[in-house]
Design an enzyme around this catalytic site. Structure first.
Site, short mmCIF file in Angstrom:
data_model
loop_
_atom_site.label_atom_id
_atom_site.label_comp_id
_atom_site.label_asym_id
_atom_site.label_seq_id
_atom_site.Cartn_x
_atom_site.Cartn_y
_atom_site.Cartn_z
N ASP A 1 1.01 -7.12 -1.98
CA ASP A 1 2.09 -6.38 -1.33
C ASP A 1 2.98 -5.66 -2.35
OD1 ASP A 1 3.57 -5.50 0.86
OD2 ASP A 1 3.78 -7.48 1.74
N ASP B 1 4.54 -1.26 8.43
CA ASP B 1 3.91 -2.31 9.23
C ASP B 1 3.59 -1.88 10.66
OD1 ASP B 1 4.31 -3.69 6.96
OD2 ASP B 1 5.48 -5.31 7.87
C1 GAL Z 1 4.99 -6.45 4.42
C2 GAL Z 1 3.54 -6.18 4.72
C3 GAL Z 1 3.16 -7.00 5.93
C4 GAL Z 1 3.38 -8.47 5.63
C5 GAL Z 1 4.82 -8.71 5.19
C6 GAL Z 1 5.03 -10.13 4.68
O1 GAL Z 1 5.36 -5.74 3.32
O2 GAL Z 1 3.34 -4.81 4.95
O3 GAL Z 1 1.82 -6.74 6.29
O4 GAL Z 1 2.49 -8.86 4.62
O5 GAL Z 1 5.18 -7.83 4.15
O6 GAL Z 1 6.33 -10.35 4.27
#
Ligand code: GAL
Length: 410
Positions: free
Chosen positions: A152, A222
């Site tokens: 991430d 997301d």
């Molecule tokens: C976001 C990511 C999500 C999930 C989340 C967890 O940045 O795009 O898919 O992994 O963090 O905190």
């Protein structure tokens, strides 16, 4: 001036020292099929939920359909510290047998396991992350038997932010590119092939360097379980279809089938689009709550075969269905080849039932003579009728639904 030069020199040095190791080709040739904890549970995860999903793969026929990755997202570790050797420690309450305990059980089912980290100082939810700790973390993950890493993009330190334009005009050389390349390099230093999912939300023009760094890359922020998300990500993705092929896939984010108020037609479009664009398909719901219609969508053999075609790595692309047809955003008509023949996918983005038509001679790649069989990939049956290149084919499509066909010469 001196400060400017110092920054420039530091940047050039970082770039000169940045690894250029390519991602492993022992994994990630086809879009990943699996499941991930995040959309279903966010941080409320534990061993029982992960193992329940793994067992559902077997019980619901997902494993037989080709799903293999059971992936743990954010919030799996002890939050505020590493152990005395600098290793990330699994949360002993959520994962009393460690990640290795879960990994062993997942592997015993004939499946693979994924974990999550972040190319910053902390994960998005504030847990330990891997920037500067790439090798020790990869060694830890490999020691547990990890097969897949979602990496991430939160909490990037200020000295790692991107300049407006990358060196040499290539975003591979941007600070973002280098943050991820460090992980690619660390992954190459362990013997276990680990698939790398570059979760960079479509930033730093990742589609231009994603395949030089990992196996798939997120194209947006997301997902939400809404029709507007599905439409928006398709609009983003259609502009970047040329970079998708074996070992490199635009990731449209994890699936929302089973979540929110999506209609069954919207869920069909969601699944079809992720399959025909060759996005990873990572389910994101409590699998035990899916109804039989939803299970039939996600295990549709013909759509999965298009996604997983062993000989053709490119996705379906928009085509003009008939002369004089107007354009929509996103486009509603797509065509793409598989080992079996040509496929046409028709999406109704409108909010009422409509008839959609295309002329067979407008489908790229179809011969302009002879007769054709049109096969419905959802029902698994051939459509009644006899078709030639001059035929116009029409279908009534409900709001937000997608039709899927295989067209072969009779
Ligand atoms: C976001 C990511 C999500 C999930 C989340 C967890 O940045 O795009 O898919 O992994 O963090 O905190």
């Amino acid at each position: 001036m001196a400060t400017f030069l110092a920054i420039l020199t530091a940047t050039s040095l970082a770039l000169a020292q940045a690894p250029t190791t390519p991602p492993s080709h022992e994994t990630g040739r086809l879009p990943a099929l699996g499941w991930n904890t995040w959309n279903a549970y966010h941080c409320e995860i534990d061993e029982a939920k992960v193992l329940a999903a793994a067992h559902s793969f077997v019980e619901l026929g997902l494993k037989d359909a080709g799903y293999e990755y059971v992936n743990i997202d954010d919030c799996w570790s002890v939050k505020d510290s590493r152990d005395s050797s600098g290793r990330i420690v699994p949360d002993p309450t959520r994962f009393p047998n460690g990640i290795i305990g879960v990994a062993n059980e997942v592997h015993d089912l004939g499946l693979k396991i994924g974990i999550y980290s972040d190319a910053g100082t902390q994960t998005c939810a504030g847990y330990p992350a891997s920037l500067g700790n790439e090798l020790i973390d990869v060694q830890t993950f490999a020691g547990w038997g990890i097969d897949y890493l979602k990496y991430d993009n939160c909490n990037v330190p200020s000295n790692w932010t991107d300049a407006p334009n990358p060196p040499d005009g290539d975003w591979y050389n941007s600070n973002s590119g280098i943050r991820y390349r460090r992980m690619t390099d660390a992954l190459s230093k362990v013997s276990r092939p680990i698939q790398l999912d570059v979760c960079i939300w479509g930033q730093a023009q990742v589609w231009t360097w994603g395949a030089r760094t990992g196996h798939s890359w997120r194209m947006s922020g997301d997902a939400t379980p809404t029709w507007s998300y599905i439409i928006d990500i398709i609009k983003i993705n259609v502009d970047h279809l040329d970079t998708i092929d074996f070992f490199g896939h635009n990731d449209m984010d994890m699936m929302e089938i089973g979540n929110g108020d999506l209609t069954i037609q919207e869920e069909r479009t969601h699944f079809a689009a992720w399959a025909f664009f060759k996005s990873p398909i990572l389910l994101g719901t409590d699998l035990s709550q899916l109804n039989s219609e939803q299970v039939a969508i996600i295990t549709n053999k013909e759509l999965l075969a298009f996604s997983q075609d062993p000989n053709i790595g490119t996705p379906a692309k928009p085509f003009t269905p008939r002369s004089g047809a107007g354009t929509t955003s996103p486009p509603e008509f797509y065509a793409g080849a598989s080992s079996k023949g040509m496929h046409v996918f028709i999406m109704n983005i409108g909010s009422s039932t409509t008839t959609k038509s295309f002329r067979l001679s407008n489908v790229p790649g179809l011969s302009d003579s002879g007769r054709f069989i049109i096969h419905d990939m959802w029902t698994g049956a051939d459509v009644d009728g006899s078709f030639t290149a001059g035929s116009t084919f029409s279908v009534r499509l409900g709001a937000h639904d997608t039709a899927a066909y295989l067209i072969t010469e009779a």
